[in-house]
Design an enzyme around this catalytic site. Sequence first.
Site, PDB file in Angstrom:
ATOM      1  CE  LYS A   3      38.101  39.287  37.982  1.00 26.56           C
ATOM      2  NZ  LYS A   3      37.437  40.544  38.352  1.00 26.56           N
ATOM      3  N   GLY A  62      31.787  49.049  25.483  1.00 26.74           N
ATOM      4  CA  GLY A  62      31.448  47.801  26.190  1.00 26.74           C
ATOM      5  C   GLY A  62      30.106  47.940  26.890  1.00 26.74           C
ATOM      6  N   GLY A  71      27.857  46.161  28.448  1.00 26.73           N
ATOM      7  CA  GLY A  71      27.426  44.982  29.209  1.00 26.73           C
ATOM      8  C   GLY A  71      26.886  45.412  30.560  1.00 26.73           C
ATOM      9  CG  ASN A  72      26.571  44.193  35.341  1.00 29.65           C
ATOM     10  OD1 ASN A  72      26.910  45.262  35.860  1.00 29.65           O
ATOM     11  ND2 ASN A  72      25.818  43.329  35.978  1.00 29.65           N
ATOM     12  CB  ALA A  73      30.482  47.590  34.058  1.00 30.84           C
ATOM     13  N   GLY A  74      28.849  48.702  31.656  1.00 28.97           N
ATOM     14  CA  GLY A  74      28.679  49.789  30.685  1.00 28.97           C
ATOM     15  C   GLY A  74      27.235  50.221  30.501  1.00 28.97           C
TER      16      GLY A  74
HETATM   17  P1  NAD Z   1      29.671  41.833  30.689  1.00 32.68           P
HETATM   18  O1  NAD Z   1      29.960  40.488  30.186  1.00 32.68           O
HETATM   19  O2  NAD Z   1      28.338  42.101  31.300  1.00 32.68           O
HETATM   20  O3  NAD Z   1      29.910  42.936  29.552  1.00 32.68           O
HETATM   21  C1  NAD Z   1      31.051  43.003  28.767  1.00 32.68           C
HETATM   22  C2  NAD Z   1      30.664  43.797  27.522  1.00 32.68           C
HETATM   23  O4  NAD Z   1      31.841  44.101  26.792  1.00 32.68           O
HETATM   24  C3  NAD Z   1      29.725  43.039  26.586  1.00 32.68           C
HETATM   25  O5  NAD Z   1      28.683  43.887  26.173  1.00 32.68           O
HETATM   26  C4  NAD Z   1      30.630  42.699  25.407  1.00 32.68           C
HETATM   27  O6  NAD Z   1      29.910  42.623  24.190  1.00 32.68           O
HETATM   28  C5  NAD Z   1      31.562  43.889  25.420  1.00 32.68           C
HETATM   29  N1  NAD Z   1      32.794  43.661  24.687  1.00 32.68           N
HETATM   30  C6  NAD Z   1      33.576  42.552  24.645  1.00 32.68           C
HETATM   31  N2  NAD Z   1      34.595  42.755  23.796  1.00 32.68           N
HETATM   32  C7  NAD Z   1      34.458  44.011  23.305  1.00 32.68           C
HETATM   33  C8  NAD Z   1      35.195  44.800  22.392  1.00 32.68           C
HETATM   34  N3  NAD Z   1      36.299  44.321  21.816  1.00 32.68           N
HETATM   35  N4  NAD Z   1      34.756  46.046  22.100  1.00 32.68           N
HETATM   36  C9  NAD Z   1      33.637  46.546  22.683  1.00 32.68           C
HETATM   37  N5  NAD Z   1      32.907  45.842  23.561  1.00 32.68           N
HETATM   38  C10 NAD Z   1      33.306  44.596  23.865  1.00 32.68           C
HETATM   39  O7  NAD Z   1      30.853  42.143  31.728  1.00 32.68           O
HETATM   40  P2  NAD Z   1      30.893  43.226  32.891  1.00 32.68           P
HETATM   41  O8  NAD Z   1      30.596  42.545  34.163  1.00 32.68           O
HETATM   42  O9  NAD Z   1      30.137  44.436  32.496  1.00 32.68           O
HETATM   43  O10 NAD Z   1      32.453  43.552  32.910  1.00 32.68           O
HETATM   44  C11 NAD Z   1      33.034  44.512  32.039  1.00 32.68           C
HETATM   45  C12 NAD Z   1      34.317  45.037  32.660  1.00 32.68           C
HETATM   46  O11 NAD Z   1      34.007  45.566  33.947  1.00 32.68           O
HETATM   47  C13 NAD Z   1      35.385  43.959  32.901  1.00 32.68           C
HETATM   48  O12 NAD Z   1      36.660  44.540  32.735  1.00 32.68           O
HETATM   49  C14 NAD Z   1      35.182  43.595  34.342  1.00 32.68           C
HETATM   50  O13 NAD Z   1      36.336  43.041  34.926  1.00 32.68           O
HETATM   51  C15 NAD Z   1      34.843  44.965  34.904  1.00 32.68           C
HETATM   52  N6  NAD Z   1      34.168  44.911  36.195  1.00 32.68           N
HETATM   53  C16 NAD Z   1      32.933  44.320  36.332  1.00 32.68           C
HETATM   54  C17 NAD Z   1      32.349  44.297  37.582  1.00 32.68           C
HETATM   55  C18 NAD Z   1      30.982  43.719  37.799  1.00 32.68           C
HETATM   56  O14 NAD Z   1      30.472  43.833  38.931  1.00 32.68           O
HETATM   57  N7  NAD Z   1      30.338  43.159  36.814  1.00 32.68           N
HETATM   58  C19 NAD Z   1      33.007  44.824  38.704  1.00 32.68           C
HETATM   59  C20 NAD Z   1      34.240  45.440  38.515  1.00 32.68           C
HETATM   60  C21 NAD Z   1      34.812  45.466  37.262  1.00 32.68           C
END
Ligand code: NAD
Length: 418
Positions: free
Chosen positions: A108, A220, A222-225
């Site tokens: 990581k 959350g 973002g991408n995943a949510g």
């Molecule tokens: P991202 O940056 O696209 O999204 C993160 C989201 O979380 C944003 O919308 C942000 O506003 C929100 N956020 C931040 N702080 C917050 C809070 N206190 N309360 C509510 N929302 C909040 O990131 P992502 O890639 O979607 O990653 C999110 C999680 O998924 C992380 O834990 C990451 O490690 C995990 N993850 C991502 C991937 C991937 O392929 N992108 C793969 C495995 C795991």
Amino acid sequence: MSQAEKIDPFDVALEQLRITAELLQLDSGIYEILKQPRRSLTVSIPVQMDDGTVTAFTGHRVQYNDARGPCKGGIRYHPGVTLGEVKALAAWMTWKCAVMDIPFGGGKGGVVCDPKNMSIREKEKMTRKYASLLHDFIGPYRDVPAPDVYTDPQTMAWIADTYSQRVGHMVPEVITGKPLSIGGSEGRSTSTARGCVFCIREAAELLRIPMKGASVVVQGFGNAGANAALIISEMGAKVVAASDSRGAVYSNEGINAQELVNHKAQTGSVVGFKGSKEISDEELLGLDCEILIPAALENVITAKNASNIKAKIISEAANGPTTPEADKILVEKKALLIPDILANAGGVMVSYLEWVQNLQKEHWTETNVNERLEDNMVASFKEVWTTSKNNDVSMRNAALMVGVGRVAEAIKTLGLWP
Ligand code: NAD
């Protein structure tokens, strides 16, 4: 905030490892090896900012264990990045790749920065400098990074280009999550969410909860949510609440996920979405719903709020959203928690498929990628479920038993040399 944010995620990872070592009756030497990352690198990244001043950002890259293959794991840009967090995320990547039975170890990376307040030019300079400082540390057979919080396909493209320029030819397989134009895989951007929803579908079937009409809360967006919200809506479920770093919104009637994505793209946040009511983060977690998807950062579900959670299925799209104390409370409440190292493994699964396509100079269709993703997610879900039933342990402990067990077996087979 709070207490919660002060918990060192690596302490959480070590506590999970301790519990797993006991369950597996792990050899004490192997446990000793697994308590520390194999290699960690911390770099100082000087960048001339747009106003002419120089900022030296701190960056980390941790290679936790590579007994099963090259290290694999995302790069996070966030003001709260610490070495402890990166070590924890690298450990979880190690177990996750093993749960999916793909030939990768775990790594990581993270840079302490505030990307929301940086220009594209500043982000590009910081990324390229970080990549050049990591040049000898990463590589297609050594350590293959990918996106994580606040990094995206463009970030991956800058890293691929910086690395490739020093090698002298394009090396797309050094990184995954790239744009399609330079060797990215179809389906990668939605893979974490899709894999998470496949797990939820399997769990819902076991609990006899119909997906059609099931209420869903996404913490959350973002991408995943956001992608999880879109994909689960396609299956007929009803998203009732979502949050991001600026706030949370709720509507009992249901929220149209695509319209919420558009609203966030226009305004920068889910807050203010038409027809929704603003609620607090704690209210969001405690909503009466069938499915809760934590998809932001670590230590969100804690001993303080776990007893308020009413969701029947919790699927951890985020890494490390639940503390070990909260885990115990959720088990007592008989909530079905699908742990991060399974629930969000779709991302690394399709990263693996991207790496294979790059090495073979192939480009597969989205249908092909999504089918392989579904097959692997369902098989891993079933394996973890069976392990959980056979050993009478939680899904978290079962997933860790599968993942840590496979890594331990590889270390044992390799032996210690010299
Ligand atoms: P991202 O940056 O696209 O999204 C993160 C989201 O979380 C944003 O919308 C942000 O506003 C929100 N956020 C931040 N702080 C917050 C809070 N206190 N309360 C509510 N929302 C909040 O990131 P992502 O890639 O979607 O990653 C999110 C999680 O998924 C992380 O834990 C990451 O490690 C995990 N993850 C991502 C991937 C991937 O392929 N992108 C793969 C495995 C795991």
